[in-house]
Design a protein around this motif. Structure first.
Motif: not given
Length: 320
Positions: A175, A191-192, A220, A238
């Protein structure tokens, strides 16, 4: 005449040694003493135990039959002494633990497994309950130790702060945020995000933190279980914020964790029944748990717990 253990011990020694002199040597007594004990036993049982054949002391048929029962008796006594030795060295007993999911899923199983390997005669229970249900199990003394979010305010419970457990942001190693030393709400804009927490207060506290920073939190998925949240991170759903103990397990599986700022406090506590003495087994387990906590958090030799009737959370923002 009443038969005593000493009579049976003398009979057994003569039988095993093949004579009175050697039997006396086995017991560390004189030959007249062992002869007197065997004679008294013969009078009590009503039959002859030994006879002389070609200069040798030989047990009679009745003595051979009696010896079988005596050996069973001594075997039982040996078992009793072995059991006493196990108790003395804490190799037997029971350990009953009830914990909130966050510590029960990721942290406690490893500690308990290692603890039990050294105590094969101990039987342990690890039960998972919500924090709000834990006080009942502890006050009813159905469990020796409980792990819960503090504060817990209920008569009959002694609490200790196990660790404030500052939250960390967990993400895949690849990430883009993994290069940062710590994560702030602004870093998670769009950002999820996977909301996790032991209760609604945790999720609400995280939302308030994002709102205070003026950042939209792109939630999410929501789940009350930190372990489930980390699995979702593994699946690419996520990033999430969890306690450092859960994060440690998933770091070993390839995820990375970064400190989250401002600090989020989980305030994990340990609960004990106030009116029951803590066994040596309980104290030993808590020592093992504390050592593993300090190892994971890099605090070896830095005690963190403090005992009290009811613990108070940190003066900083507590989210547990």
């Amino acid at each position: 005449m009443r038969i005593t253990h000493r009579h049976l011990e003398a009979f057994r020694a003569v039988h095993l040694a093949g004579g009175f002199t050697k039997g006396a040597q086995l017991l560390g007594i004189s030959q007249p003493s062992i002869s007197r004990l065997v004679q008294q036993l013969q009078q009590a049982v009503g039959f002859t135990l030994f006879t002389r054949i070609d200069g040798r002391t030989v047990p009679t048929a009745e003595a051979l039959a009696l010896h079988q029962g005596v050996e069973r008796s001594f075997h039982g006594l040996d078992e009793v002494m072995q059991h006493a030795d196990n108790i003395r060295h804490h190799r037997v007993g029971s350990l009953r633990i009830v914990s909130m999911p966050a510590l029960a899923h990721a942290f406690l199983p490893g500690v308990l497994a290692r603890f039990m390997k050294e105590r094969p005669g101990v039987v342990a229970t690890l039960q998972i309950e919500r924090t709000d249900a834990l006080p009942h199990w502890i006050t009813s003394q159905q469990f020796d130790i409980g792990f819960a979010n503090l504060p817990v305010d209920k008569p009959g419970i002694q609490t200790e702060l196990f660790d404030e457990a500052e939250g960390v942001c967990v993400m895949p190693a690849a990430h883009s945020l993994s290069a940062k030393k710590f994560i702030e709400p602004k870093d998670l804009r769009n950002v999820p995000f996977i909301h996790s927490g032991p209760n609604g207060r945790m999720q609400a506290s995280i939302r308030h933190m994002f709102e205070d920073a003026g950042v939209h939190c792109d939630v999410q998925i929501e789940t009350p279980l930190a372990a489930v949240a980390c699995r979702l991170v593994e699946e690419g759903a996520g990033v999430t914020i969890v306690d450092p103990f859960t994060a440690h397990l998933y770091e070993r599986q390839g995820l990375v964790a970064r400190p989250f700022r401002p600090e989020l406090k989980f305030n994990f506590g340990v609960l004990f029944p106030s009116y029951a003495a803590r066994s040596t087994l309980v104290r030993q387990f808590m020592s093992a748990v504390s050592e593993e906590r300090d190892r994971i958090l890099g605090r070896a030799g830095a005690p963190r717990s403090r005992a009290r009737g009811t613990a108070k959370p940190s003066s900083r923002k507590a989210v547990a």
